[in-house]
Structure formats: C-alpha cells, structure tokens
Design an enzyme around this catalytic site. Structure first.
Site, PDB file in Angstrom:
ATOM      1  N   HIS A  56      68.007  35.116   9.110  1.00 34.29           N
ATOM      2  CA  HIS A  56      68.223  34.128  10.184  1.00 34.29           C
ATOM      3  C   HIS A  56      69.687  33.729  10.191  1.00 34.29           C
ATOM      4  O   HIS A  56      70.487  34.242   9.407  1.00 34.29           O
ATOM      5  CB  HIS A  56      67.270  32.945  10.021  1.00 34.29           C
ATOM      6  CG  HIS A  56      67.472  32.136   8.773  1.00 34.29           C
ATOM      7  ND1 HIS A  56      67.204  32.634   7.514  1.00 34.29           N
ATOM      8  CD2 HIS A  56      67.932  30.873   8.587  1.00 34.29           C
ATOM      9  CE1 HIS A  56      67.465  31.697   6.616  1.00 34.29           C
ATOM     10  NE2 HIS A  56      67.929  30.628   7.235  1.00 34.29           N
ATOM     11  N   HIS A  58      71.524  30.946   9.549  1.00 34.84           N
ATOM     12  CA  HIS A  58      72.226  29.932   8.762  1.00 34.84           C
ATOM     13  C   HIS A  58      73.336  30.543   7.917  1.00 34.84           C
ATOM     14  O   HIS A  58      73.209  31.660   7.397  1.00 34.84           O
ATOM     15  CB  HIS A  58      71.240  29.163   7.881  1.00 34.84           C
ATOM     16  CG  HIS A  58      70.353  28.244   8.679  1.00 34.84           C
ATOM     17  ND1 HIS A  58      69.134  27.806   8.228  1.00 34.84           N
ATOM     18  CD2 HIS A  58      70.523  27.699   9.915  1.00 34.84           C
ATOM     19  CE1 HIS A  58      68.590  27.013   9.162  1.00 34.84           C
ATOM     20  NE2 HIS A  58      69.412  26.944  10.185  1.00 34.84           N
ATOM     21  N   ASP A  60      74.433  30.135   4.970  1.00 31.23           N
ATOM     22  CA  ASP A  60      74.212  30.580   3.585  1.00 31.23           C
ATOM     23  C   ASP A  60      73.472  31.921   3.540  1.00 31.23           C
ATOM     24  O   ASP A  60      73.224  32.465   2.454  1.00 31.23           O
ATOM     25  CB  ASP A  60      73.466  29.512   2.766  1.00 31.23           C
ATOM     26  CG  ASP A  60      72.111  29.152   3.333  1.00 31.23           C
ATOM     27  OD1 ASP A  60      72.010  28.935   4.558  1.00 31.23           O
ATOM     28  OD2 ASP A  60      71.139  29.089   2.556  1.00 31.23           O
ATOM     29  N   HIS A  61      73.159  32.475   4.703  1.00 26.12           N
ATOM     30  CA  HIS A  61      72.548  33.812   4.771  1.00 26.12           C
ATOM     31  C   HIS A  61      73.478  34.836   5.430  1.00 26.12           C
ATOM     32  O   HIS A  61      73.366  36.028   5.174  1.00 26.12           O
ATOM     33  CB  HIS A  61      71.194  33.727   5.498  1.00 26.12           C
ATOM     34  CG  HIS A  61      70.227  32.861   4.763  1.00 26.12           C
ATOM     35  ND1 HIS A  61      69.191  33.367   4.017  1.00 26.12           N
ATOM     36  CD2 HIS A  61      70.198  31.513   4.595  1.00 26.12           C
ATOM     37  CE1 HIS A  61      68.553  32.356   3.426  1.00 26.12           C
ATOM     38  NE2 HIS A  61      69.145  31.231   3.763  1.00 26.12           N
ATOM     39  N   HIS A 115      61.318  27.920  10.606  1.00 23.06           N
ATOM     40  CA  HIS A 115      62.528  27.408   9.934  1.00 23.06           C
ATOM     41  C   HIS A 115      63.691  27.426  10.929  1.00 23.06           C
ATOM     42  O   HIS A 115      64.435  26.462  11.043  1.00 23.06           O
ATOM     43  CB  HIS A 115      62.829  28.269   8.717  1.00 23.06           C
ATOM     44  CG  HIS A 115      64.138  27.940   8.055  1.00 23.06           C
ATOM     45  ND1 HIS A 115      64.359  26.746   7.407  1.00 23.06           N
ATOM     46  CD2 HIS A 115      65.304  28.636   7.970  1.00 23.06           C
ATOM     47  CE1 HIS A 115      65.608  26.734   6.927  1.00 23.06           C
ATOM     48  NE2 HIS A 115      66.194  27.859   7.258  1.00 23.06           N
ATOM     49  N   ASP A 135      63.946  32.015   4.607  1.00 22.17           N
ATOM     50  CA  ASP A 135      63.672  30.592   4.410  1.00 22.17           C
ATOM     51  C   ASP A 135      62.363  30.173   5.080  1.00 22.17           C
ATOM     52  O   ASP A 135      62.181  29.011   5.435  1.00 22.17           O
ATOM     53  CB  ASP A 135      64.823  29.733   4.970  1.00 22.17           C
ATOM     54  CG  ASP A 135      66.071  29.815   4.103  1.00 22.17           C
ATOM     55  OD1 ASP A 135      66.057  30.532   3.085  1.00 22.17           O
ATOM     56  OD2 ASP A 135      67.068  29.160   4.451  1.00 22.17           O
ATOM     57  N   HIS A 175      65.649  31.546  -1.486  1.00 20.64           N
ATOM     58  CA  HIS A 175      66.199  30.538  -2.408  1.00 20.64           C
ATOM     59  C   HIS A 175      65.289  30.395  -3.612  1.00 20.64           C
ATOM     60  O   HIS A 175      64.083  30.666  -3.529  1.00 20.64           O
ATOM     61  CB  HIS A 175      66.291  29.159  -1.741  1.00 20.64           C
ATOM     62  CG  HIS A 175      67.262  29.069  -0.613  1.00 20.64           C
ATOM     63  ND1 HIS A 175      68.549  28.610  -0.772  1.00 20.64           N
ATOM     64  CD2 HIS A 175      67.142  29.395   0.700  1.00 20.64           C
ATOM     65  CE1 HIS A 175      69.180  28.631   0.405  1.00 20.64           C
ATOM     66  NE2 HIS A 175      68.342  29.114   1.316  1.00 20.64           N
TER      67      HIS A 175
END
Ligand SMILES: [Zn+2]
Ligand SMILES: [Zn+2]
Length: 263
Positions: A56, A58, A60-61, A115, A135, A175
C-alpha cells in the site's frame, strides 16, 4: 519459494520481505523500506531483485523504492488505484492477478481494502500457502484505519477474504506488533490461555528470528478472528451496553477496532 523476513529495527517495527525462486535466483522485494538490508541480503544469497511490490501507499512501505530500483532496475508493482499515491508504478494489479517470480513462484493478488483503500495482500500458490499481509492483518491483530482506511471495509476484507484462507497458511505481516497485540487480546479475553502462553514465550523474542504464525494459530490468538467468543462479547458489552448480549460479528469487529485505536 524461499522467503526471507527482514527486520528493519526501526521505530515503526517494519518487516520487509524477499521472496525468491530457488531455481533462477530471481527475487521479489515486498515493501523494501530498509533497502540496504534488502540489497545486502540479496547479494549474500546470490539473488537478483527483479520486482518490487508495495502492499500500500504509506511511506514506511514505499520509502525504499527509489534506492532499490536505482540499484537493480526492478519493476514496481502496486494496487492499480495507487498510481496517484505511489510514484512510478510500472504494473497496477487487482484481485486475482498473478505475480510470477522466476520459474517456480506464483503469488496471487488479493484486493484487501480497509487499512487503506489501495491495499494488496499476496497469497502464494505453494503446498504450504503463505500470506504477505502488509498492514491488513498482523500477528494477533488488525491494521488501523486512521490514514486513508475504513473499518467497515476492513471488516468485509476479514469476512470475505481472510476468513476463507486455509488454516495452514503462514502469516508474513508488515510489522512486528506481536507482543502489544497479544496484550490487547488478553485485555479483551483474559481467559485466552493460548494467547497468555504465547505472550510469555515470545515477550522477549528476537525480531530477527521472529515467530511466524499460521492462520490456525491466529484463529486462537487474534481477537479480530474471535468475534463470537463468549468472553470477547461479554467484555465488550461491559464497555458498550448498547450492543446487548448477542451482538453480530460486524458490531463486535467495529467496537474492537475502535477500542484498539486508543488502547
Ligand atoms: Zn500502512
Ligand atoms: Zn506500515
């Protein structure tokens, strides 16, 4: 199919993945935020990263995309509607699309909104299936819906897609939230002895060699799969008397998601 789970050691506790074909050494990097660790590991194993998938949009991905693609020339794959949010997507995918890695690995794309609304999970077509869940689904937990998601969509994803996966499916989440999530399970269901034992055993686990659960285990320890558990429902009714004695699964899911937001 060879899977390497890569612990990034960052504050967000991200896991990155390399999924490789044992015959050709071609590899898919999933959410390779820590591009240095991903590149180093691929080199050690003699693998070539030919594709990158973002589950996705975000940061942090997606944050490692540029560096890893510059280093390898890999193509970038993401949800077909994520193009506006993830720069330079080469291939947009949707439900049922197959990502091939080398000669031996086939990964099926699941369109799993909740999410965020552009979220892809990957399900391997292997003797023992594996789910790369980003996520959407975590060990003993579910993704939040704060940044572009919707709890009702997340419930539908659980009900119509995740609930139907085989019990032996291995879970590879985005995560490491195992310990916190088990504590939430026990807060909601204090008599869950499987969760209690797992928390005791894995409280101080080394995230570099983290527990990989099966969906059978998740059905025992993940509150978001235990919507009909009498103690989950009873505890919830203490907090939300308006739901009554026998709330439907969707109501339970949405209330659990709401509680987890501030827990
Ligand atoms: Zn996210
Ligand atoms: Zn994330």
């Amino acid at each position: 199919m060879i899977v390497e789970q890569i612990w990034t050691g960052n504050a967000y506790r991200n896991f990155n993945y390399l999924v490789a074909c044992g015959e050709t050494g071609e590899a898919l990097a999933i959410d390779p935020l820590d591009f240095r660790k991903c590149l180093e590991l691929a080199e050690q194993r003699g693998w070539t990263i030919t594709q990158v998938l973002n589950t996705h949009e975000h940061g942090d991905h997606t944050g490692g995309n540029k560096a890893i693609i510059e280093a390898t020339g890999a193509t970038l794959i993401a949800h077909r509607d994520a193009g506006g949010r993830i720069p330079h997507v080469d291939r947009g995918v949707g439900a049922g699309d197959i990502i091939k890695v080398g000669k031996t690995v086939e990964l099926e794309c699941l369109d799993t909104p909740g999410h965020t609304m552009c979220h892809i999970c990957l399900l391997s077509h292997t003797d023992q299936p594996a789910l790369f869940s980003g996520d959407t689904l975590f060990n003993a937990g579910a993704g939040n819906c704060h940044n572009g998601g919707h709890p009702e969509e997340l419930y539908e994803t659980f009900r119509h897609q995740l609930d139907r996966l085989g019990e032996d499916t291995l879970l590879y989440p985005g995560h490491d939230y195992l310990v916190n999530n088990l504590a939430f399970t026990l807060d909601r269901e204090p008599d869950n002895e499987v969760a209690r034992e797992m928390l005791e055993t894995y409280r101080d686990q080394d995230p570099d060699a983290a527990l990989v659960t099966s969906l059978a285990q998740e059905h025992d320890i993940n509150t978001f799969f235990r919507l009909q558990s009498p103690s989950v429902m009873a505890r919830l009714a203490e907090e939300f008397p308006e739901i009554g004695d026998n709330p439907d699964p969707k109501t339970v899911f949405l209330k659990l998601r709401e509680l987890r937001n501030t827990w």
